[in-house]
Write a protein that holds these residues in place. Structure first.
Motif, PDB file in Angstrom:
ATOM      1  N   VAL A   1      11.476  36.270 106.346  1.00 20.82           N
ATOM      2  CA  VAL A   1      11.108  37.075 105.192  1.00 20.82           C
ATOM      3  C   VAL A   1       9.589  37.122 105.207  1.00 20.82           C
ATOM      4  CG1 VAL A   1      11.246  37.332 102.694  1.00 20.82           C
ATOM      5  CG2 VAL A   1      13.140  36.263 103.935  1.00 20.82           C
ATOM      6  N   GLY A   2       9.039  38.221 105.746  1.00 21.43           N
ATOM      7  CA  GLY A   2       7.609  38.256 105.996  1.00 21.43           C
ATOM      8  C   GLY A   2       7.301  37.227 107.063  1.00 21.43           C
ATOM      9  N   HIS A   3       6.386  36.326 106.766  1.00 22.67           N
ATOM     10  CA  HIS A   3       6.102  35.260 107.732  1.00 22.67           C
ATOM     11  C   HIS A   3       6.801  33.945 107.358  1.00 22.67           C
ATOM     12  CE1 HIS A   3       2.960  34.738 104.664  1.00 22.67           C
ATOM     13  NE2 HIS A   3       2.963  33.464 105.003  1.00 22.67           N
ATOM     14  N   PHE A   4       7.678  34.004 106.348  1.00 24.45           N
ATOM     15  CA  PHE A   4       8.409  32.820 105.907  1.00 24.45           C
ATOM     16  C   PHE A   4       9.760  32.716 106.604  1.00 24.45           C
ATOM     17  CE2 PHE A   4       5.804  34.011 102.209  1.00 24.45           C
ATOM     18  CZ  PHE A   4       5.063  32.848 102.071  1.00 24.45           C
ATOM     19  N   VAL A   5      10.206  31.495 106.844  1.00 22.12           N
ATOM     20  CA  VAL A   5      11.547  31.229 107.371  1.00 22.12           C
ATOM     21  C   VAL A   5      12.408  30.785 106.201  1.00 22.12           C
ATOM     22  CG1 VAL A   5      12.924  29.740 108.872  1.00 22.12           C
ATOM     23  CG2 VAL A   5      10.718  30.594 109.661  1.00 22.12           C
ATOM     24  N   ARG A   6      13.570  31.427 106.060  1.00 25.60           N
ATOM     25  CA  ARG A   6      14.499  31.082 104.995  1.00 25.60           C
ATOM     26  C   ARG A   6      15.902  30.931 105.576  1.00 25.60           C
ATOM     27  NH1 ARG A   6      10.403  29.950 103.033  1.00 25.60           N
ATOM     28  NH2 ARG A   6       9.467  30.752 101.140  1.00 25.60           N
ATOM     29  N   PHE A   7      16.753  30.221 104.848  1.00 23.97           N
ATOM     30  CA  PHE A   7      18.095  29.927 105.308  1.00 23.97           C
ATOM     31  C   PHE A   7      19.114  30.377 104.267  1.00 23.97           C
ATOM     32  CE2 PHE A   7      15.110  26.851 106.963  1.00 23.97           C
ATOM     33  CZ  PHE A   7      15.384  26.872 108.319  1.00 23.97           C
ATOM     34  N   ASP A   8      20.157  31.065 104.729  1.00 26.41           N
ATOM     35  CA  ASP A   8      21.261  31.487 103.879  1.00 26.41           C
ATOM     36  C   ASP A   8      22.266  30.331 103.845  1.00 26.41           C
ATOM     37  OD1 ASP A   8      23.742  32.457 102.954  1.00 26.41           O
ATOM     38  OD2 ASP A   8      23.311  34.471 103.695  1.00 26.41           O
TER      39      ASP A   8
ATOM     40  N   GLU B   1      14.224  26.594 118.676  1.00 23.46           N
ATOM     41  CA  GLU B   1      15.169  26.668 119.786  1.00 23.46           C
ATOM     42  C   GLU B   1      16.298  27.661 119.529  1.00 23.46           C
ATOM     43  OE1 GLU B   1      16.416  22.611 120.228  1.00 23.46           O
ATOM     44  OE2 GLU B   1      14.467  21.983 121.041  1.00 23.46           O
ATOM     45  N   GLY B   2      16.318  28.284 118.332  1.00 21.41           N
ATOM     46  CA  GLY B   2      17.350  29.259 118.002  1.00 21.41           C
ATOM     47  C   GLY B   2      18.730  28.641 117.820  1.00 21.41           C
ATOM     48  N   ARG B   3      18.771  27.386 117.407  1.00 23.09           N
ATOM     49  CA  ARG B   3      20.040  26.667 117.294  1.00 23.09           C
ATOM     50  C   ARG B   3      20.631  26.674 115.889  1.00 23.09           C
ATOM     51  NH1 ARG B   3      18.654  21.029 119.555  1.00 23.09           N
ATOM     52  NH2 ARG B   3      20.749  20.627 118.787  1.00 23.09           N
ATOM     53  N   ILE B   4      19.889  27.163 114.889  1.00 24.73           N
ATOM     54  CA  ILE B   4      20.370  27.222 113.510  1.00 24.73           C
ATOM     55  C   ILE B   4      20.110  28.636 112.990  1.00 24.73           C
ATOM     56  CG2 ILE B   4      18.172  26.409 112.525  1.00 24.73           C
ATOM     57  CD1 ILE B   4      19.831  24.851 110.442  1.00 24.73           C
ATOM     58  N   PRO B   5      21.037  29.197 112.202  1.00 23.21           N
ATOM     59  CA  PRO B   5      20.806  30.543 111.677  1.00 23.21           C
ATOM     60  C   PRO B   5      19.693  30.544 110.628  1.00 23.21           C
ATOM     61  CG  PRO B   5      22.848  29.645 110.797  1.00 23.21           C
ATOM     62  CD  PRO B   5      22.332  28.658 111.801  1.00 23.21           C
ATOM     63  N   TYR B   6      18.814  31.514 110.734  1.00 25.49           N
ATOM     64  CA  TYR B   6      17.713  31.620 109.783  1.00 25.49           C
ATOM     65  C   TYR B   6      17.313  33.083 109.629  1.00 25.49           C
ATOM     66  CZ  TYR B   6      14.592  32.174 113.806  1.00 25.49           C
ATOM     67  OH  TYR B   6      13.973  32.621 114.949  1.00 25.49           O
ATOM     68  N   LEU B   7      16.535  33.349 108.604  1.00 22.15           N
ATOM     69  CA  LEU B   7      16.025  34.692 108.325  1.00 22.15           C
ATOM     70  C   LEU B   7      14.513  34.627 108.246  1.00 22.15           C
ATOM     71  CD1 LEU B   7      18.432  35.367 105.358  1.00 22.15           C
ATOM     72  CD2 LEU B   7      18.611  36.432 107.596  1.00 22.15           C
TER      73      LEU B   7
ATOM     74  N   TYR C   1      12.555  25.383 104.048  1.00 23.86           N
ATOM     75  CA  TYR C   1      12.716  24.161 104.857  1.00 23.86           C
ATOM     76  C   TYR C   1      12.960  22.931 103.990  1.00 23.86           C
ATOM     77  CZ  TYR C   1      11.281  26.127 109.381  1.00 23.86           C
ATOM     78  OH  TYR C   1      11.225  26.827 110.555  1.00 23.86           O
ATOM     79  N   GLU C   2      12.184  22.784 102.940  1.00 26.95           N
ATOM     80  CA  GLU C   2      12.274  21.586 102.112  1.00 26.95           C
ATOM     81  C   GLU C   2      13.644  21.459 101.450  1.00 26.95           C
ATOM     82  OE1 GLU C   2      10.014  19.475  98.333  1.00 26.95           O
ATOM     83  OE2 GLU C   2       9.028  21.119  99.391  1.00 26.95           O
ATOM     84  N   LYS C   3      14.143  22.557 100.884  1.00 29.67           N
ATOM     85  CA  LYS C   3      15.446  22.509 100.205  1.00 29.67           C
ATOM     86  C   LYS C   3      16.572  22.276 101.200  1.00 29.67           C
ATOM     87  CE  LYS C   3      13.985  25.207  96.273  1.00 29.67           C
ATOM     88  NZ  LYS C   3      13.817  26.547  95.765  1.00 29.67           N
ATOM     89  N   LEU C   4      16.486  22.904 102.375  1.00 24.37           N
ATOM     90  CA  LEU C   4      17.524  22.686 103.383  1.00 24.37           C
ATOM     91  C   LEU C   4      17.484  21.251 103.901  1.00 24.37           C
ATOM     92  CD1 LEU C   4      19.857  23.911 104.970  1.00 24.37           C
ATOM     93  CD2 LEU C   4      18.195  24.523 106.749  1.00 24.37           C
ATOM     94  N   ALA C   5      16.295  20.713 104.109  1.00 24.64           N
ATOM     95  CA  ALA C   5      16.163  19.333 104.571  1.00 24.64           C
ATOM     96  C   ALA C   5      16.775  18.369 103.550  1.00 24.64           C
ATOM     97  CB  ALA C   5      14.697  18.992 104.821  1.00 24.64           C
ATOM     98  N   ASP C   6      16.537  18.615 102.261  1.00 24.86           N
ATOM     99  CA  ASP C   6      17.144  17.782 101.217  1.00 24.86           C
ATOM    100  C   ASP C   6      18.666  17.899 101.257  1.00 24.86           C
ATOM    101  OD1 ASP C   6      14.708  16.871 100.295  1.00 24.86           O
ATOM    102  OD2 ASP C   6      14.609  18.295  98.619  1.00 24.86           O
ATOM    103  N   TRP C   7      19.171  19.130 101.367  1.00 18.53           N
ATOM    104  CA  TRP C   7      20.610  19.382 101.361  1.00 18.53           C
ATOM    105  C   TRP C   7      21.299  18.696 102.545  1.00 18.53           C
ATOM    106  CZ3 TRP C   7      23.246  24.189 103.554  1.00 18.53           C
ATOM    107  CH2 TRP C   7      24.604  24.206 103.217  1.00 18.53           C
ATOM    108  N   LEU C   8      20.666  18.775 103.726  1.00 18.41           N
ATOM    109  CA  LEU C   8      21.261  18.212 104.931  1.00 18.41           C
ATOM    110  C   LEU C   8      20.862  16.759 105.178  1.00 18.41           C
ATOM    111  CD1 LEU C   8      20.842  21.217 107.402  1.00 18.41           C
ATOM    112  CD2 LEU C   8      22.858  20.579 106.065  1.00 18.41           C
ATOM    113  N   ASN C   9      19.974  16.239 104.335  1.00 18.58           N
ATOM    114  CA  ASN C   9      19.441  14.891 104.536  1.00 18.58           C
ATOM    115  C   ASN C   9      18.831  14.775 105.935  1.00 18.58           C
ATOM    116  OD1 ASN C   9      18.808  12.292 103.729  1.00 18.58           O
ATOM    117  ND2 ASN C   9      20.703  11.441 104.537  1.00 18.58           N
ATOM    118  N   ASP C  10      17.988  15.724 106.251  1.00 20.68           N
ATOM    119  CA  ASP C  10      17.353  15.829 107.563  1.00 20.68           C
ATOM    120  C   ASP C  10      15.851  16.003 107.348  1.00 20.68           C
ATOM    121  OD1 ASP C  10      17.053  16.053 110.294  1.00 20.68           O
ATOM    122  OD2 ASP C  10      18.311  17.820 110.504  1.00 20.68           O
ATOM    123  N   SER C  11      15.099  15.965 108.426  1.00 16.54           N
ATOM    124  CA  SER C  11      13.652  16.138 108.305  1.00 16.54           C
ATOM    125  C   SER C  11      13.271  17.603 108.517  1.00 16.54           C
ATOM    126  CB  SER C  11      12.917  15.272 109.330  1.00 16.54           C
ATOM    127  OG  SER C  11      13.136  15.772 110.640  1.00 16.54           O
TER     128      SER C  11
END
Length: 67
Positions: A45-52, A37-43, A17-27
Motif C-alpha cells: 500500500v504505497g511504500h507500506f507492507v500490509r497483511f490481510d 523471500e516471498g513466502r508469506i502473502p502481503y500487500l 508488521y507489528e500487529k502481525l508479529a503480535d498475532w503470530l507471536n513472531d518477530s
C-alpha cells in the motif's frame, strides 16, 4: 453486480508488521525475511507492507505440518 457488492462490503482491516508479529507471536525481523523471500502473502500500500488476516490464515493452514 460484483462491483456493487465490492463497494458495499466492509473494508478489510489490514495488519502491519507489528500487529502481525503480535498475532503470530513472531518477530518483525522474521516477518520481513518472509516477505523478502516471498513466502508469506502481503500487500503493498504505497511504500507500506500490509497483511490481510484472511490470507495469512489460509497461508498458515496451507503450511501446517505434523498432522
Amino acid at each position: 453486480t460484483s462491483t456493487q457488492r465490492s463497494a458495499t462490503a466492509s473494508p478489510v482491516k489490514l495488519l502491519d508488521y507489528e500487529k502481525l508479529a503480535d498475532w503470530l507471536n513472531d518477530s518483525i525481523r522474521h516477518l520481513r525475511r518472509l516477505v523478502q523471500e516471498g513466502r508469506i502473502p502481503y500487500l503493498k500500500v504505497g511504500h507500506f507492507v500490509r497483511f490481510d488476516p484472511d490470507q495469512v490464515r489460509r497461508w498458515l493452514e496451507d503450511n501446517r505440518r505434523g498432522e
